[in-house]
Design a protein around this motif. Structure first.
Motif, PDB file in Angstrom:
ATOM      1  N   ILE A 240       3.057  -4.600  -6.635  1.00 39.89           N
ATOM      2  CA  ILE A 240       3.264  -5.649  -5.626  1.00 39.89           C
ATOM      3  C   ILE A 240       2.411  -5.360  -4.395  1.00 39.89           C
ATOM      4  CG2 ILE A 240       4.943  -6.615  -4.000  1.00 39.89           C
ATOM      5  CD1 ILE A 240       5.243  -7.753  -6.788  1.00 39.89           C
ATOM      6  N   ARG A 241       2.370  -4.101  -3.961  1.00 38.05           N
ATOM      7  CA  ARG A 241       1.536  -3.758  -2.799  1.00 38.05           C
ATOM      8  C   ARG A 241       0.067  -4.027  -3.085  1.00 38.05           C
ATOM      9  NH1 ARG A 241       4.833   0.941  -2.830  1.00 38.05           N
ATOM     10  NH2 ARG A 241       6.441   0.910  -1.202  1.00 38.05           N
ATOM     11  N   ALA A 279       0.868 -17.118   6.096  1.00 34.15           N
ATOM     12  CA  ALA A 279       0.711 -16.344   4.867  1.00 34.15           C
ATOM     13  C   ALA A 279       0.649 -14.843   5.164  1.00 34.15           C
ATOM     14  CB  ALA A 279      -0.540 -16.794   4.121  1.00 34.15           C
ATOM     15  N   LEU A 280      -0.119 -14.444   6.174  1.00 35.10           N
ATOM     16  CA  LEU A 280      -0.237 -13.022   6.499  1.00 35.10           C
ATOM     17  C   LEU A 280       1.101 -12.447   6.968  1.00 35.10           C
ATOM     18  CD1 LEU A 280      -3.716 -13.044   8.259  1.00 35.10           C
ATOM     19  CD2 LEU A 280      -3.161 -11.936   6.081  1.00 35.10           C
ATOM     20  N   ALA A 281       1.863 -13.221   7.731  1.00 31.58           N
ATOM     21  CA  ALA A 281       3.180 -12.756   8.169  1.00 31.58           C
ATOM     22  C   ALA A 281       4.111 -12.561   6.968  1.00 31.58           C
ATOM     23  CB  ALA A 281       3.779 -13.752   9.156  1.00 31.58           C
ATOM     24  N   ALA A 287       5.027  -6.453   1.931  1.00 37.03           N
ATOM     25  CA  ALA A 287       4.513  -5.080   1.909  1.00 37.03           C
ATOM     26  C   ALA A 287       5.542  -4.088   2.448  1.00 37.03           C
ATOM     27  CB  ALA A 287       3.222  -4.989   2.721  1.00 37.03           C
ATOM     28  N   ASP A 288       6.308  -4.505   3.441  1.00 37.55           N
ATOM     29  CA  ASP A 288       7.327  -3.626   4.027  1.00 37.55           C
ATOM     30  C   ASP A 288       8.549  -3.475   3.125  1.00 37.55           C
ATOM     31  OD1 ASP A 288       5.740  -3.257   6.232  1.00 37.55           O
ATOM     32  OD2 ASP A 288       6.798  -4.686   7.507  1.00 37.55           O
ATOM     33  N   GLU A 297      14.484 -12.856   1.515  1.00 33.16           N
ATOM     34  CA  GLU A 297      14.287 -11.541   2.129  1.00 33.16           C
ATOM     35  C   GLU A 297      12.907 -11.418   2.768  1.00 33.16           C
ATOM     36  OE1 GLU A 297      15.381  -8.164  -0.349  1.00 33.16           O
ATOM     37  OE2 GLU A 297      16.565  -9.512  -1.610  1.00 33.16           O
ATOM     38  N   VAL A 298      11.948 -12.238   2.333  1.00 38.69           N
ATOM     39  CA  VAL A 298      10.578 -12.114   2.841  1.00 38.69           C
ATOM     40  C   VAL A 298      10.098 -13.403   3.511  1.00 38.69           C
ATOM     41  CG1 VAL A 298       9.922 -10.287   1.239  1.00 38.69           C
ATOM     42  CG2 VAL A 298       9.668 -12.671   0.537  1.00 38.69           C
TER      43      VAL A 298
END
Length: 352
Positions: A240-241, A279-281, A287-288, A297-298
């Motif tokens: 995923i990362r 998108a970046l946010a 990633a976190d 959750e994201v």
């Protein structure tokens, strides 16, 4: 476009996308009717794709009826009636959109000819590509990275190409650099689509669909077809990362696309930079927490969205400030070198 058609589009858009209902009004007036129409047509096609209980051959027939309506408004009612008669479209807003498809297609026919050509190529590519991918859907992911790249093209890259044609139609500088803009538009579309795929992976799995490329995870010691509770496996979280890093790479190219747009075109820059910022946010949240198990959750908060809009609005008219905002938006995101991306590099194989 006739006032009644404009009114119909303005009524339908907020019901199917709050995001585009915010971003499209930022565009120059010469682009708003066409891009609203394009989004509604793409959303109509998505409604067919999202009907998981429908057989692939039936979906193909609905796509063909929709495409026929681009050239023959009388065929549009056949599309609406046939799709609604399946009983599979339950959401009231989606039912309204499908019921009003003849009006959307009538509005398409009222656009300038060059804008119609750009939209028709996009919608045709999307419908034909979705019909092909319908037979590749699997709850355990796509076979390989090349399949994901090609899916991103038919779902979003062709939209980037269309938008570039529309932008070039109103600005000579964009027209002069249209081939470079087109190349970057493929990356733009792929970055946004990969972000959506990552955000929605668990929601999609509940519908029996997964767009993750299995080879990325096999390289990290996890077989998606055999493993339960993917999120608990270190190889899954590492995969995923990696996909976050690939999406990040493509969104950096999307930022290059935006900076190439003349600073005087504040509306187009807002339209582009808002979507990149959101998108970046989202990628940062993924990633976190790569072991997330639900899109909620994201999902970025309204407060974060407001901050993205405000900072981009303050900077879009100045290249130096916009570069600074773009650098901050990428802070601490996973990165990957282009040579490591391999078949996930934006584009398509030419067979779609």
């Amino acid at each position: 476009m006739r006032p009644s058609s404009l009114a119909l589009q303005d009524r339908l858009l907020p019901g199917v996308s709050r995001t585009f209902a915010l971003t499209i009004p930022q565009l120059p007036m010469a682009l708003r009717p066409a891009i609203t129409n394009a989004y509604l047509l793409c959303r109509i096609a998505d409604t067919v794709e999202d009907s998981t209980a429908m057989a692939p051959d039936d979906k193909d027939a609905h796509y063909q009826r929709l495409l026929a309506g681009l050239n023959d408004v009388s065929a549009a009612r056949k599309f609406s009636e046939a799709l609604l008669d399946t009983g599979l479209i339950q959401d009231p807003l989606e039912r309204d959109l499908i019921d009003q498809t003849p009006g959307v297609l009538r509005a398409f026919g009222e656009l300038p000819v060059d804008q119609q050509a750009a939209l028709q190529h996009c919608v045709t590519t999307m419908c034909q590509g979705m019909a092909d991918f319908e037979r590749l859907k699997d709850p355990y992911g796509l076979e390989d990275s090349g399949c994901l790249r090609d899916y991103c093209y038919v779902a979003a890259g062709c939209v980037g190409e269309m938008l570039t044609r529309l932008f070039a139609g109103i600005h000579p500088r964009i027209h002069e650099q249209r081939e470079e803009f087109r190349r970057l538009s493929l990356a733009f579309g792929q970055g946004l689509q990969m972000t959506n795929i990552l955000k929605d992976v668990w929601d999609d799995r509940q519908r029996g669909i997964c767009w993750l490329p299995r080879d990325v995870f096999e390289a990290r010691g996890i077989d998606l077809t055999q493993t339960q509770n993917w999120q608990d496996h270190p190889g899954y979280r590492d995969g995923i990362r990696f996909l976050v890093a690939v999406a990040h790479h493509h969104l950096r190219l999307a930022q290059d696309y935006t900076l190439r747009i003349p600073a005087s075109e504040v509306g187009i820059r807002r339209f582009c930079s808002w979507s990149i910022g959101m998108a970046l946010a989202t990628l940062r949240k993924i990633a976190d927490n790569p072991g997330y198990t639900a899109s909620g959750e994201v999902k970025i908060s309204r407060r974060r969205l407001g901050l993205i809009v405000a900072t981009n609005n303050l900077s879009v008219g100045n290249d130096t400030r916009l570069r600074g905002v773009f650098r901050l938006s990428r802070y601490r995101l996973p990165c990957v070198q282009e040579q490591e991306i391999g078949p996930l590099l934006a584009g398509h194989d030419g067979n779609i």
